[in-house]
Design a protein around this motif. Sequence first.
Motif, mmCIF file in Angstrom:
data_model
loop_
_atom_site.group_PDB
_atom_site.id
_atom_site.type_symbol
_atom_site.label_atom_id
_atom_site.label_comp_id
_atom_site.label_asym_id
_atom_site.label_seq_id
_atom_site.Cartn_x
_atom_site.Cartn_y
_atom_site.Cartn_z
ATOM 1 N N UNK A 103 0.879 -1.405 0.110
ATOM 2 C CA UNK A 103 0.056 -0.033 0.018
ATOM 3 C C UNK A 103 0.703 1.120 0.018
ATOM 4 N N UNK A 104 1.996 1.187 0.929
ATOM 5 C CA UNK A 104 2.813 2.422 1.015
ATOM 6 C C UNK A 104 3.494 2.450 -0.538
ATOM 7 N N UNK A 109 4.548 5.595 -5.444
ATOM 8 C CA UNK A 109 4.338 5.654 -6.923
ATOM 9 C C UNK A 109 3.538 6.387 -7.474
ATOM 10 N N UNK A 110 2.117 6.447 -7.032
ATOM 11 C CA UNK A 110 1.116 7.359 -7.471
ATOM 12 C C UNK A 110 1.656 8.784 -7.390
ATOM 13 N N UNK B 54 -5.607 12.820 1.075
ATOM 14 C CA UNK B 54 -4.733 11.602 0.023
ATOM 15 C C UNK B 54 -5.248 10.152 0.388
ATOM 16 N N UNK B 55 -5.237 9.195 -0.183
ATOM 17 C CA UNK B 55 -5.684 7.788 0.314
ATOM 18 C C UNK B 55 -4.512 6.842 0.153
ATOM 19 N N UNK B 56 -4.581 5.986 1.189
ATOM 20 C CA UNK B 56 -3.561 4.855 1.360
ATOM 21 C C UNK B 56 -4.437 3.749 1.046
#
Lengths: 119, 237
Positions: A103-104, A109-110, B54-56
């Motif tokens: 997830x991190x 990357x995004x 911001x979304x994780x």
Amino acid sequence: MSRLLLFTSLGSCILILMVLQSLRRAHIRVEYSISWLAAGFGLLMLSRWESGLVWLSKVLGVTYPPAALLGVGVGILMLMLYRVSMVVSELKDNNIALAQKVAILEYRLQSLPDNEKVG
Amino acid sequence: MSDFLILIPAFNEAGSIRWVIEEAKRVLNNPPIFVVDDCSQDATVAEARLGGARVLSLPHHLGLGGCLQAGYRLAYELGYQYVVRMDGDGQMDPASVNTILAELKSSGHQMVIGSRYLAKSSPYSSALRHAGIVFFRMVLRPILGKPVHDPTSGFVGVNREALEVFSRSFPLEYPEIEALVVLRRGAFHFTEVPCTMRPRRSGTSTITALKSIYYILHVLLGVLVNILKFDRKLWRR
């Protein structure tokens, strides 16, 4: 008693063959097969070697020797199930860490500018 | 860059998350807000992005502890000094974030808890939940060496020292109480500041009556395990 022991030996042989076959096809890892093989050979030995079984039942204080055999079987099962729980716990911990990492990394990357992204 | 961020763990909070984010942005002068989405099945992610957070996104459901830890890890990696956790259901008044931050900075303590029981107005909680909280206060008093009024509060601010610990070791499933013991293990300190809680805007509590017995046993065992990990030298400090 002899008939029960016959079935037990037959069962142990099937177990051993099953484990060996799974090993050959790589359906089980060697490290997890060892305890199953040991259990199979242990049960096979006890069911074929009657004086040994009688001695064991005396030590355990069991009047009916095949019951000692079953007792040993149950003990082995408990140990192996416990080991499975430990392996599952470890896998779960690793899996959580992995999910967090993915997830991190995906988040970071995004937030990269498009021209730095690979692929 | 802001030195703090707001962390919102969310699981199926589409009904309220956007409102919570927009309110926090308005009240707190547009701070960075991170929503950690624990693989929600509703529109939580889209709503959070619309709100400007911001979304994780976690690849599969981890439970509250694992979800929070992912957020703490990211905050630690990105170099934030303070992290304030809020819930996505709108129970927490974002104005209290300033109180928590001020206390974190002035006291130097690693954790500051927004406590609904220190505020004058009556908190919105069921009798059962209150009984559980009273029980855990008694259990935690000797372990932590000081009283804690609202050990299950999800309105918690931590500094970078605590962030470092939490990014390595954080309890899963029901983390609030165990997290206090994890911090105590490192000889860290906490304080409580009064916060008012409002009724939730949507969703239901994660702790239902049926689950409460399991919850209590789970947390008690978790606390016990954490005590067993205490380092004696640190404990005396």
